[in-house]
Scaffold this motif. Structure first.
Motif, PDB file in Angstrom:
ATOM      1  N   ARG A  48       0.851  -1.184   0.000  1.00  9.37           N
ATOM      2  CA  ARG A  48       0.000   0.000   0.000  1.00  9.37           C
ATOM      3  C   ARG A  48       0.888   1.235   0.000  1.00  9.37           C
ATOM      4  NH1 ARG A  48      -5.060  -1.886   2.789  1.00  9.37           N
ATOM      5  NH2 ARG A  48      -4.651  -4.067   3.350  1.00  9.37           N
ATOM      6  N   TYR A  49       0.377   2.338  -0.544  1.00  4.82           N
ATOM      7  CA  TYR A  49       1.123   3.596  -0.501  1.00  4.82           C
ATOM      8  C   TYR A  49       0.121   4.750  -0.548  1.00  4.82           C
ATOM      9  CZ  TYR A  49       0.582   2.926  -5.584  1.00  4.82           C
ATOM     10  OH  TYR A  49       0.080   2.673  -6.833  1.00  4.82           O
ATOM     11  N   ASP A  50       0.590   5.912  -0.062  1.00  6.90           N
ATOM     12  CA  ASP A  50      -0.286   7.079   0.030  1.00  6.90           C
ATOM     13  C   ASP A  50      -0.364   7.844  -1.288  1.00  6.90           C
ATOM     14  OD1 ASP A  50      -0.717   6.444   2.668  1.00  6.90           O
ATOM     15  OD2 ASP A  50       0.827   7.816   3.423  1.00  6.90           O
ATOM     16  N   VAL A  61       4.780   4.226   2.059  1.00  4.14           N
ATOM     17  CA  VAL A  61       4.721   2.845   1.567  1.00  4.14           C
ATOM     18  C   VAL A  61       4.698   1.877   2.752  1.00  4.14           C
ATOM     19  CG1 VAL A  61       5.858   1.103   0.141  1.00  4.14           C
ATOM     20  CG2 VAL A  61       6.022   3.534  -0.478  1.00  4.14           C
ATOM     21  N   ARG A  62       3.835   0.882   2.656  1.00  9.42           N
ATOM     22  CA  ARG A  62       3.744  -0.174   3.673  1.00  9.42           C
ATOM     23  C   ARG A  62       3.709  -1.527   2.947  1.00  9.42           C
ATOM     24  NH1 ARG A  62       0.580   3.780   4.285  1.00  9.42           N
ATOM     25  NH2 ARG A  62      -1.294   2.728   3.506  1.00  9.42           N
ATOM     26  N   ILE A  63       4.668  -2.385   3.292  1.00  4.85           N
ATOM     27  CA  ILE A  63       4.793  -3.684   2.619  1.00  4.85           C
ATOM     28  C   ILE A  63       4.768  -4.790   3.664  1.00  4.85           C
ATOM     29  CG2 ILE A  63       6.218  -5.125   1.115  1.00  4.85           C
ATOM     30  CD1 ILE A  63       7.520  -2.561   0.081  1.00  4.85           C
ATOM     31  N   ARG A  85       9.532   7.351   2.062  1.00  3.22           N
ATOM     32  CA  ARG A  85       9.647   7.801   0.676  1.00  3.22           C
ATOM     33  C   ARG A  85      10.482   6.793  -0.109  1.00  3.22           C
ATOM     34  NH1 ARG A  85       9.627  12.955  -2.004  1.00  3.22           N
ATOM     35  NH2 ARG A  85      11.083  13.058  -3.768  1.00  3.22           N
ATOM     36  N   LEU A  86       9.971   6.320  -1.217  1.00  3.68           N
ATOM     37  CA  LEU A  86      10.672   5.382  -2.084  1.00  3.68           C
ATOM     38  C   LEU A  86      10.840   6.049  -3.451  1.00  3.68           C
ATOM     39  CD1 LEU A  86      10.010   1.592  -2.478  1.00  3.68           C
ATOM     40  CD2 LEU A  86      10.303   3.024  -4.488  1.00  3.68           C
TER      41      LEU A  86
END
Length: 522
Positions: A56-58, A74-76, A94-95
């Motif tokens: 998921r990401y914002d 980001v959440r993995i 931040r990716l």
């Protein structure tokens, strides 16, 4: 007449908002914009990636020209066997993923940077996870983790780098410089198989302690430690590991014994200073080819790589001394070591990057004929001063410096025709009188002037000698003469070239008669 005009004005006023709304509506072609295609590609990749993890990401931001994608929040949560749900999660503030900008075509680069990383201990194997939890670290956090890979098409080489700032543990930096990556087929087999090899220039791994050593000591050396005693112990342990790697019946080499001794001494010093540990190759004759299709004997490979261990980066050994650097920056005339210092300032290797200071030192050398200095200056100013860079690139390419011809061609596309001819003409001397009696020499000179590697590039000189040889019946030179005109047309400089070509045609006719070229060639 007033009524129709009033009616028309009213209708126009009413229609304006509708027209504005219509103009803001998305059209069918909006789906084919670069941004839209990039977003669709990312969504497609995410759909496949979500087969392996809950992702998921914002927000997402895409810059197609720079080939950059930025994800925030980001959440993995990867799907791992034998790991209960919720035990492993990676969070990234931040990716950023970067490819090669679309206007750079000689290389391919991929970089991924993670800022603000937090990984639950449950993502690690059972024993390391238990150790972290035991010392009060339920998760591993990192300010930044970055990986960067650049492949250079002209040379076939690659640079790869990874760095990580692990909070309360360590800072890790590793890089490898490959001179060439070889993919080839072995056609000697009944069924040809792909083969591979790499040519290694060097590799470096640096670890800066930020708390990991204290954690490790609690498990392996809980009592007081004497640095004078621990060094030989660690050295003996490394010798034993190297002996196992060598295999049964293969004795330790002198380089392996020296490495073990140095590693023990560095480890002992590390206990008291807490500095970094750097392991680097010191290949005596680089590049070193390693065949990936067969397992090499460990001892010869170790000796060829010639690894060293110390507290500092190997580049520091060849860094410009502070005294020499300070003296060069203050000197009114370039010192004897001006080239080494100027190169360091331009490249940022051996001294802090300072292009202006480097160019100031290198410019007098370039004017005196140091073509390496020309190449460095041209590389640095190509993007901002292409006309000035072009003259330097002409000199560098004519001396055959690797990479200079590609640089010359790249700069040439940005230089106006008149300026290019002017710069080329400044490097020309008088025609070589001996060529008038040598047809093969004329043809060769024409091609060398056009190529720009054995002689300074000059379209006019190339046209002159190819026309002279063509008049003597050389078909290859006639083709080259016409090729030059085609090059100018494709550059968009047909008109300017026509004027120059007419002048050269008159010169060729004049010299054909004055030099009695037919008589010399008979």
């Amino acid at each position: 007449m007033r009524q129709p005009l009033t009616t028309l004005a009213t209708l126009a006023a009413l229609a304006t908002p509708v027209a504005a709304q219509e103009s803001q509506r998305p059209s069918f072609w909006d789906a084919f914009s670069v941004e839209s295609i990039g977003t669709l590609a990312l969504n497609s990749v995410m759909s496949w990636a979500r087969l392996l993890a809950d992702i998921r990401y914002d927000q997402v931001s895409i810059d197609p020209a720079a080939l950059r994608i930025v994800l925030t929040g980001v959440r993995i949560a990867p799907y791992l066997p034998d790991v209960p749900e919720g035990m492993c999660e990676v969070r990234i503030e931040r990716l950023t993923m970067n490819g090669q900008p679309i206007d750079v075509r000689d290389a391919r680069r991929f970089r991924i940077a993670l800022d603000g990383v937090a990984m639950e201990a449950g993502c690690l194997p059972l024993q390391p996870a238990g150790m972290l939890r035991g010392i009060g670290l339920p998760q591993v956090t990192a300010g930044r983790i970055e990986a960067d890979v650049t492949y250079d098409y002209p040379s076939g080489g690659m640079m790869a780098r990874i760095s990580a700032d692990l909070d309360k543990l360590a800072t890790v930096d590793a890089e490898i410089d490959l001179d060439y990556i070889s993919y080839r087929m072995d056609f000697s087999l009944e069924e040809p198989e792909p083969r591979g090899a790499i040519d290694v220039n060097g590799a470096v791994v640096a670890i800066q302690d930020r708390g990991a050593w204290d954690i490790t000591r609690k498990f392996i050396m809980p009592g007081p430690v004497n640095p004078e005693e621990i060094g030989p112990v660690i050295g003996a342990g490394i010798e034993a590991s190297l002996q196992d790697a060598n295999g049964e019946g293969v004795a330790l080499t002198e380089k392996q014994r020296a490495f073990a001794r140095d590693a023990g001494a560095v480890a002992a010093s590390f206990l008291t200073t807490g500095r970094q540990v750097v392991v680097a190759t010191a290949i005596e004759t680089a590049p070193l080819r390693i065949d990936l299709t067969q397992e090499p004997a460990f001892a010869p490979l170790f000796d060829a790589l010639n690894p060293t261990v110390s507290h500092s980066q190997p580049q520091l050994a060849s860094a410009i001394s502070v005294a020499a650097l300070d003296a060069a920056m203050k000197a009114e005339t370039p010192p004897e070591n001006a080239f080494d210092i100027g190169r360091a300032l331009i490249t940022g290797i051996g001294a802090p990057k300072n292009p202006n200071g480097g160019i100031r030192l290198l410019l007098p050398l370039a004017r005196e004929g140091n073509t390496q200095a020309n190449f460095l200056i041209a590389s640095e100013i190509a993007a901002i001063k292409p006309v000035d860079a072009y003259g330097h690139a002409l000199r560098a390419a004519a001396s055959g410096i690797p990479g200079s011809l590609a640089l010359l061609d790249r700069i040439e596309r940005e230089v106006p025709f008149a300026k290019a001819v002017e710069q080329q003409g400044s490097l020309l001397g008088d025609p070589d009188d001996a060529l008038y009696g040598d047809l093969a020499g004329m043809r060769s000179a024409a091609r060398e002037f056009l190529g720009g590697t054995r002689r300074p590039r000059s379209w006019l000189a190339a046209y002159y000698w190819s026309s002279m040889a063509a008049a003597a019946g050389d078909a290859s030179s006639a083709a080259l003469r016409d090729e030059i005109g085609e090059i100018m047309r494709l550059r968009g400089d047909a008109k300017g070239w026509a004027e120059e070509a007419n002048s050269i045609d008159n010169g060729v006719l004049r010299d054909w008669i004055a030099k009695d070229v037919p008589g010399r060639l008979r």
